[in-house]
Scaffold this active site. Sequence first.
Site, PDB file in Angstrom:
ATOM      1  N   THR A   1       0.842  -1.194   0.000  1.00 21.93           N
ATOM      2  CA  THR A   1       0.000   0.000   0.000  1.00 21.93           C
ATOM      3  C   THR A   1       0.874   1.239   0.000  1.00 21.93           C
ATOM      4  O   THR A   1       2.091   1.170   0.195  1.00 21.93           O
ATOM      5  CB  THR A   1      -0.975   0.015   1.194  1.00 21.93           C
ATOM      6  N   TYR A   2       0.232   2.369  -0.209  1.00 21.43           N
ATOM      7  CA  TYR A   2       0.913   3.664  -0.265  1.00 21.43           C
ATOM      8  C   TYR A   2       0.458   4.545   0.887  1.00 21.43           C
ATOM      9  O   TYR A   2      -0.729   4.575   1.233  1.00 21.43           O
ATOM     10  CB  TYR A   2       0.599   4.365  -1.594  1.00 21.43           C
ATOM     11  N   HIS A   3       1.413   5.250   1.483  1.00 25.43           N
ATOM     12  CA  HIS A   3       1.106   6.297   2.457  1.00 25.43           C
ATOM     13  C   HIS A   3       1.756   7.588   1.984  1.00 25.43           C
ATOM     14  O   HIS A   3       2.877   7.568   1.450  1.00 25.43           O
ATOM     15  CB  HIS A   3       1.653   5.955   3.847  1.00 25.43           C
TER      16      HIS A   3
ATOM     17  N   GLY B   1      -4.361  -2.566   7.621  1.00 27.40           N
ATOM     18  CA  GLY B   1      -3.379  -3.635   7.773  1.00 27.40           C
ATOM     19  C   GLY B   1      -2.918  -3.644   9.211  1.00 27.40           C
ATOM     20  O   GLY B   1      -2.431  -2.624   9.715  1.00 27.40           O
TER      21      GLY B   1
ATOM     22  N   GLY C   1      -2.465  -0.331  11.509  1.00 25.44           N
ATOM     23  CA  GLY C   1      -3.837   0.177  11.605  1.00 25.44           C
ATOM     24  C   GLY C   1      -4.458   0.502  10.274  1.00 25.44           C
ATOM     25  O   GLY C   1      -4.620  -0.365   9.434  1.00 25.44           O
TER      26      GLY C   1
ATOM     27  N   ALA D   1      -5.386   3.586   6.945  1.00 27.06           N
ATOM     28  CA  ALA D   1      -5.009   4.778   6.176  1.00 27.06           C
ATOM     29  C   ALA D   1      -6.259   5.282   5.474  1.00 27.06           C
ATOM     30  O   ALA D   1      -6.841   4.583   4.644  1.00 27.06           O
ATOM     31  CB  ALA D   1      -3.927   4.434   5.167  1.00 27.06           C
TER      32      ALA D   1
ATOM     33  N   CYS E   1      -3.001  -3.176  -2.515  1.00 24.55           N
ATOM     34  CA  CYS E   1      -3.516  -4.352  -1.811  1.00 24.55           C
ATOM     35  C   CYS E   1      -3.653  -5.563  -2.737  1.00 24.55           C
ATOM     36  O   CYS E   1      -4.384  -6.513  -2.429  1.00 24.55           O
ATOM     37  CB  CYS E   1      -4.839  -4.058  -1.116  1.00 24.55           C
TER      38      CYS E   1
END
Length: 238
Positions: free
Chosen positions: A81-83, A151, A162, A164, A180
Site C-alpha cells: 500500500t501507499y502512504h 493492515g 492500523g 489509512a 492491496c
Amino acid sequence: MPPLLITDLGLLSWSDAYALQQRLVAARKAGAIEDVLLFCEHPHVLTLGRNASQKNLLASENVLRQKNVALRETNRGGDITYHGPGQVVGYPILNLDGIRRDVHWYVRTLEEAMIRASADFGITAYRIPGKTGIWVQPPGNIPEEKLAAIGVHISRWVTSHGFAFNVSTDLRYFDLIIPCGIADRKATSLEKLLHRNVSLEEAKPRLTHHLADLFSRTPRELSSQQLLAALDAVGPAF
C-alpha cells in the site's frame, strides 16, 4: 470508561512511527500505559505487508528514487500500500484482552469507524466481503473505489499498525502499485468525492469519536511530548 490516549504526531517518517509503535506495544503488554491511538501523516512511502507480492510493485527503484518514495517491509497483514501527505494514518495500540479477543471483530470495527466518519461527510462507504477496507461507488457504471485501507499486527492481543484514510491524498501515487493486490480497483479520497478541499483536521476528530465510541473508551488528548515523557517515566525498557 477506560481512557484512549489520542496523540497526533503530525508529519512523521514511517520508520520513526514504527519505532514508536514498538515502544508503545511493549509498554502496553506490560500494562505500563493505557490504550493509545496515534495519528500521523507520512512522507511518500510504500509498505509491504507480510503477504505482499513483488509483482504488485509496478515502479522500478529508479522511479521510486526520482519521486522520493521510500519502500519499507512491515510485519502487518496485507499486501502493498501507499502512504503519503493528505492521508490520515491511524495506529491504535490497544490491548484487546480488555476489549474483545477477536481479530476479525477488531478489523471490522476499524472499518465501521471509518464508514461512520465517511457518513459524517455525507459519503456512503461500505464493506466488500473478502476485501478489507472501506469502499464507495463512484458515479457512472464503473467499479467501486477504495477510500481507506487496513493492515494490522496483533501480538499477545496488543494491536499495532492500523488504517489509512484518504482525505486529500495525491491519488497518482497509487499508480506505482497494485494497491492491496487488487488490480481492477482504484483508490479515491474525500476531496475527490466531495469536490472540495478537505483538511486532515476535519477528519481526525470524527475518526477519534467513532473509534472511542466503538471500543468503549473515553478519548483523552496527549501531546507527543507528553506521550514520550510517559514512556520515559515507566522505564528504559520502553
